[in-house]
Enzyme design. Structure first.
Site, short mmCIF file in Angstrom:
data_model
loop_
_atom_site.label_atom_id
_atom_site.label_comp_id
_atom_site.label_asym_id
_atom_site.label_seq_id
_atom_site.Cartn_x
_atom_site.Cartn_y
_atom_site.Cartn_z
CG LEU A 1 -2.00 -1.07 1.27
CD1 LEU A 1 -2.85 -0.90 2.52
CD2 LEU A 1 -2.86 -1.05 0.03
CB THR B 1 -2.27 4.11 3.21
OG1 THR B 1 -3.16 2.99 3.23
CG2 THR B 1 -0.92 3.65 2.69
CD GLU C 1 3.83 3.41 4.45
OE1 GLU C 1 5.02 3.56 4.76
OE2 GLU C 1 3.27 2.30 4.45
CB VAL D 1 7.29 4.63 21.33
CG1 VAL D 1 6.34 5.65 21.94
CG2 VAL D 1 7.91 5.19 20.05
CB THR E 1 3.59 1.87 21.61
OG1 THR E 1 5.00 1.67 21.55
CG2 THR E 1 3.24 3.24 21.07
#
Length: 426
Positions: free
Chosen positions: A194, A241, A245, A271, A274
Site C-alpha cells: 500500500l 495509509t 507512512e 516508544v 506503546t
C-alpha cells in the site's frame, strides 16, 4: 482436484489482498546497503537522539512544575504531490479532480496528526483498557506549496505543487529537484504493497513517501469518473495509509517490533507508551480483544499497526514526542518559503450557525475570485465538494442532504491557501 486447488489459492490471495502491507522495512534494507546513505542516516539519528532526550527532559520538567507550559507555533510543512502516470496533457477536469483528491488527503492527515479526527472519540471508552496511555497531538499542518516552485517544473506562483506526468522517481526513490518538500508520489505499487517511506526521512535529499493509487485520499460517495484509477477502495479508503507512512518518515517504527529487551527506550519500537507486540493486527479487532505475543494487550487502533483504515485512529503521546524530535532534527531542510500566508483565508471565512442541522452559511469579509469547499464526515468520506467562481455574494449557503448527527470538517481553499474548520450537525 486441480480446480479445487486453484480455488483455494485464489481465496488465499484474496485474503492477503485484504491485509495492510507496508514496504518500509524492505526500502530501508536498500538504504542501509548504500554506504553513503547509511552514514547520512546514522548521522541524523545521532542528532535525533540528542533532540529526543532534550524534549523528554523538558516535558518532565513541565510535569514537575519546574518549567512553565509555553505554546509552540504550529509546524508548517510544504507538500508536493506527484502523479507520474497521469499525462501533463490531460484535461483540466482530470487535473482538478486529482488536486482535490490531494487536498482531501491532506485534510485527513492534519486531522489525524492533530488529534482532531472525529473517530478519536472512541478513546473515551477504549482508554480504560490501556491505563497510562494518552493520545498524541503533534500540532502540525501539511500544506500544498504554492510559490517559489523549483525551476523547470512549469508551476507558477499561486498554483498548487501538484505535478502530472513527470519523471519523478523514475528508477529511484529520491529527486533532488524537489528537495526541501514533503514529497508524496501516487502510483501503482506492485506486490500488494500500500505504501512505503524511509524510516527517518531527509527532505534535503528529495526523499519521498510513495502511496499506491488505490490507497490515496478519501473515497467519495459517488466516485467521479475523472479520477478513475485513483479512487481508494475499502478497507483502505479513508486516507490512513499516508498517516501510517508519514509516521515512518518522522522516525516511527511499527508497534510490532518484538518483545526482547527490558528497556523500552532501546527495544521494540523504542516508544515507551506503546505496548510491545511481535506481530501486526489486521482488520477491525475490538479494543482490548487482542493479547500480543509479548503477553500484553495490543494497541490495535494505533496508526503504526496494520488495522483497516476505519479501525486505526490514534498516535500515543510518546509517538508524537518522537515525531516532533525528528521534525526539529530536519526542520532546517524544509523550504518553508514555498508556503503562502493562510492568515487571509483564516480571517476572511467564517461559518454560521455552528452547531447546525446540516444547513449553514459560509460568510466572507471580502470578495474573492473563487474558492472551493470540501466537507468530510467523521470517517473521512467526502459529503460535499464544490467550487464557487466569480461570485459577488459575501455569503454562500451550504446544505448537507440527509446529514447524520456528528462532527464534520470543512476545508476552504482560495488562491492556494487552505483553512479547515470543524462543524457539528445536531
Amino acid at each position: 482436484m486441480k480446480l479445487k486447488l486453484l480455488f483455494a489459492l485464489l481465496i488465499v490471495q484474496l485474503g492477503f489482498a485484504q491485509q495492510r502491507t507496508c514496504g518500509t522495512d524492505a526500502y530501508m534494507e536498500t538504504v542501509m546497503a548504500n554506504p553513503q546513505l547509511k552514514q547520512q542516516y546514522l548521522d541524523l539519528q545521532q542528532q535525533f537522539e540528542s533532540e529526543l532526550q532534550r524534549l523528554e527532559i523538558q516535558q518532565q520538567a513541565r510535569q514537575d512544575g519546574q518549567l512553565a507550559n509555553s505554546p509552540n507555533a504550529t509546524i508548517r510543512i510544504p507538500v508536493a504531490v506527484h502523479y507520474p502516470s497521469v499525462s501533463n496533457t490531460s484535461s483540466e477536469t482530470v487535473k482538478s479532480c486529482l488536486r482535490a483528491l490531494a487536498q482531501r488527503q491532506l485534510a485527513i492527515l492534519n486531522a489525524d496528526y492533530n488529534a482532531t479526527n472525529a473517530d478519536l472519540s472512541q478513546w473515551l471508552s477504549d482508554a480504560s483498557t490501556f491505563p497510562g496511555i494518552n493520545y498524541g497531538v503533534m500540532d502540525v499542518s501539511w500544506e500544498l506549496a504554492t510559490q517559489n516552485h523549483p525551476a523547470g517544473t512549469g508551476l507558477s506562483n499561486g498554483t498548487l505543487a501538484v505535478t502530472f506526468g513527470t519523471d519523478f522517481l523514475s528508477g529511484a526513490n529520491t529527486d533532488t529537484t524537489w528537495s526541501g518538500y514533503s514529497n508524496l508520489v501516487v502510483r501503482n505499487i506492485s506486490g500488494g504493497i500500500l505504501g512505503y517511506s524511509p524510516l527517518g526521512g531527509s527532505p534535503s535529499g528529495g526523499m519521498t513517501v510513495v502511496i499506491d493509487d488505490n490507497a490515496f485520499g478519501a473515497a467519495m460517495p459517488v466516485a467521479p469518473t475523472t479520477c478513475a484509477g485513483y479512487v481508494p477502495g475499502a478497507p483502505y479508503n479513508l486516507g490512513r495509509t499516508l498517516t501510517h507512512e508519514l509516521g515512518h518518515f518522522f522516525n516511527l517504527n511499527h508497534t510490532f517490533q518484538g518483545c526482547d529487551g527490558t528497556n523500552c527506550n532501546t527495544s521494540g519500537d523504542r516508544v515507551c507508551d506503546t505496548p510491545p507486540a511481535g506481530d501486526p493486527e489486521y482488520g477491525c479487532p475490538a479494543a482490548g480483544s487482542r493479547t500480543s505475543t509479548c503477553g500484553v494487550t495490543q494497541l490495535t487502533m494505533n496508526y503504526m499497526d496494520y488495522p483497516s483504515d476505519a479501525c486505526m485512529y490514534m498516535f500515543t503521546s510518546g509517538q508524537a514526542t518522537r515525531m516532533t524530535a525528528w521534525y526539529n532534527t530536519i526542520a532546517a531542510q524544509l523550504t518553508t518559503n514555498t508556503l503562502g500566508n493562510n492568515q487571509f483565508v483564516a480571517s476572511n471565512f467564517s461559518i454560521a450557525p455552528n452547531p447546525n442541522r446540516g444547513t449553514f452559511s459560509i460568510q466572507l469579509k471580502e470578495q474573492t475570485d473563487k474558492f472551493s469547499v470540501l466537507i468530510l464526515d467523521s470517517l473521512g468520506r467526502v459529503v460535499y465538494d464544490n467550487e464557487f467562481n466569480q461570485t459577488v455574494d459575501l455569503s454562500q449557503t451550504i446544505q448537507l442532504n440527509n446529514a447524520l448527527t456528528g462532527i464534520y470538517f470543512v476545508t476552504i481553499e482560495s488562491n492556494g491557501e487552505t483553512v479547515t474548520k470543524k462543524i457539528i450537525v445536531e
